[in-house]
Motif scaffolding. Structure first.
Motif, short mmCIF file in Angstrom:
data_model
loop_
_atom_site.label_atom_id
_atom_site.label_comp_id
_atom_site.label_asym_id
_atom_site.label_seq_id
_atom_site.Cartn_x
_atom_site.Cartn_y
_atom_site.Cartn_z
N UNK A 92 0.80 -1.22 0.00
CA UNK A 92 0.00 0.00 0.00
C UNK A 92 0.84 1.28 0.00
N UNK A 93 2.12 1.17 0.42
CA UNK A 93 2.97 2.35 0.41
C UNK A 93 4.44 1.95 0.54
N UNK A 94 5.30 2.88 0.11
CA UNK A 94 6.75 2.75 0.26
C UNK A 94 7.25 4.10 0.75
N UNK A 95 8.06 4.12 1.80
CA UNK A 95 8.47 5.38 2.41
C UNK A 95 9.93 5.37 2.84
N UNK A 96 10.46 6.58 2.97
CA UNK A 96 11.74 6.82 3.61
C UNK A 96 11.44 7.63 4.86
N UNK A 97 11.90 7.15 6.01
CA UNK A 97 11.63 7.82 7.28
C UNK A 97 12.95 8.21 7.95
N UNK A 98 12.96 9.41 8.53
CA UNK A 98 14.12 9.91 9.25
C UNK A 98 13.68 10.34 10.64
N UNK A 99 14.37 9.84 11.65
CA UNK A 99 14.12 10.22 13.04
C UNK A 99 15.34 11.02 13.49
N UNK A 100 15.11 12.27 13.91
CA UNK A 100 16.19 13.12 14.39
C UNK A 100 15.96 13.41 15.86
N UNK A 101 17.01 13.24 16.67
CA UNK A 101 16.95 13.47 18.10
C UNK A 101 17.88 14.62 18.44
N UNK A 102 17.33 15.65 19.11
CA UNK A 102 18.11 16.82 19.47
C UNK A 102 17.93 17.09 20.96
N UNK B 176 16.83 19.33 29.44
CA UNK B 176 17.12 18.00 29.99
C UNK B 176 16.40 16.89 29.24
N UNK B 177 15.67 17.27 28.20
CA UNK B 177 14.90 16.30 27.42
C UNK B 177 15.38 16.19 25.99
N UNK B 178 14.45 15.79 25.14
CA UNK B 178 14.76 15.54 23.73
C UNK B 178 13.64 16.06 22.85
N UNK B 179 14.04 16.69 21.77
CA UNK B 179 13.10 17.04 20.70
C UNK B 179 13.30 16.01 19.60
N UNK B 180 12.22 15.33 19.22
CA UNK B 180 12.25 14.34 18.15
C UNK B 180 11.51 14.90 16.96
N UNK B 181 12.12 14.81 15.79
CA UNK B 181 11.45 15.16 14.53
C UNK B 181 11.46 13.91 13.66
N UNK B 182 10.26 13.47 13.29
CA UNK B 182 10.08 12.31 12.41
C UNK B 182 9.61 12.84 11.07
N UNK B 183 10.41 12.63 10.03
CA UNK B 183 10.05 13.09 8.69
C UNK B 183 9.87 11.87 7.79
#
Length: 147
Positions: free
Chosen positions: A94-104, A108-115
């Protein structure tokens, strides 16, 4: 015959967690932790978390088996995860994707960006639903990090 089509879409989902990048990364890398937050309790899950490694998760939704199958392309511990994956509904892709998870680090925590950059096939999958589902998975990751 099914009409053939492809819808291309890119979206990004962001979350902030009260956990270090190392802890967030570990929740992606550890097979036991990942199985808890990714997919359902009645889903099968296999994880070989390394560049070139595979991940497969499958289980039922409303009587139909869905399968996520990924290959890890790039892993930088505590910083970045890149993988290519496809989704199947039964035997149908049903789909084909490229996913990137960035952790910054964020205080004291983390910002996650999932593209995600996806090709959604034959009207069987929808970028809006995928974005919403990804948000739900990242919320489940947040609950895992609170354990």
């Amino acid at each position: 015959m099914t009409e053939r089509s492809v819808t291309h879409a890119t979206f990004a989902v962001e979350r902030s967690y009260a956990a270090t990048p190392a802890r967030v990364f570990a929740a992606w890398a550890d097979p036991v932790a990942k199985a808890r937050w990714f997919g359902g309790s009645d889903w099968e899950h296999e994880l070989d978390f390394r560049v070139g490694g595979r991940e497969v998760s499958s289980g039922p939704i409303d009587g139909t088996v869905y399968t996520f199958s990924a290959r890890y392309q790039d892993i930088v511990p505590d910083v970045r995860i890149v993988y290519a994956y496809d989704m199947h509904m039964g035997e149908t892709r049903t789909s084909v994707s490229l996913a990137t998870v960035e952790l910054t680090p964020d205080g004291e925590g983390t910002r996650l960006v999932f593209t995600e950059q996806g090709a959604f096939l034959d009207g069987l999958d929808d970028p809006t639903q995928r974005e919403s589902g990804t948000g739900s998975l990242l919320d489940a990751l947040g609950k895992e990090l609170e354990r």
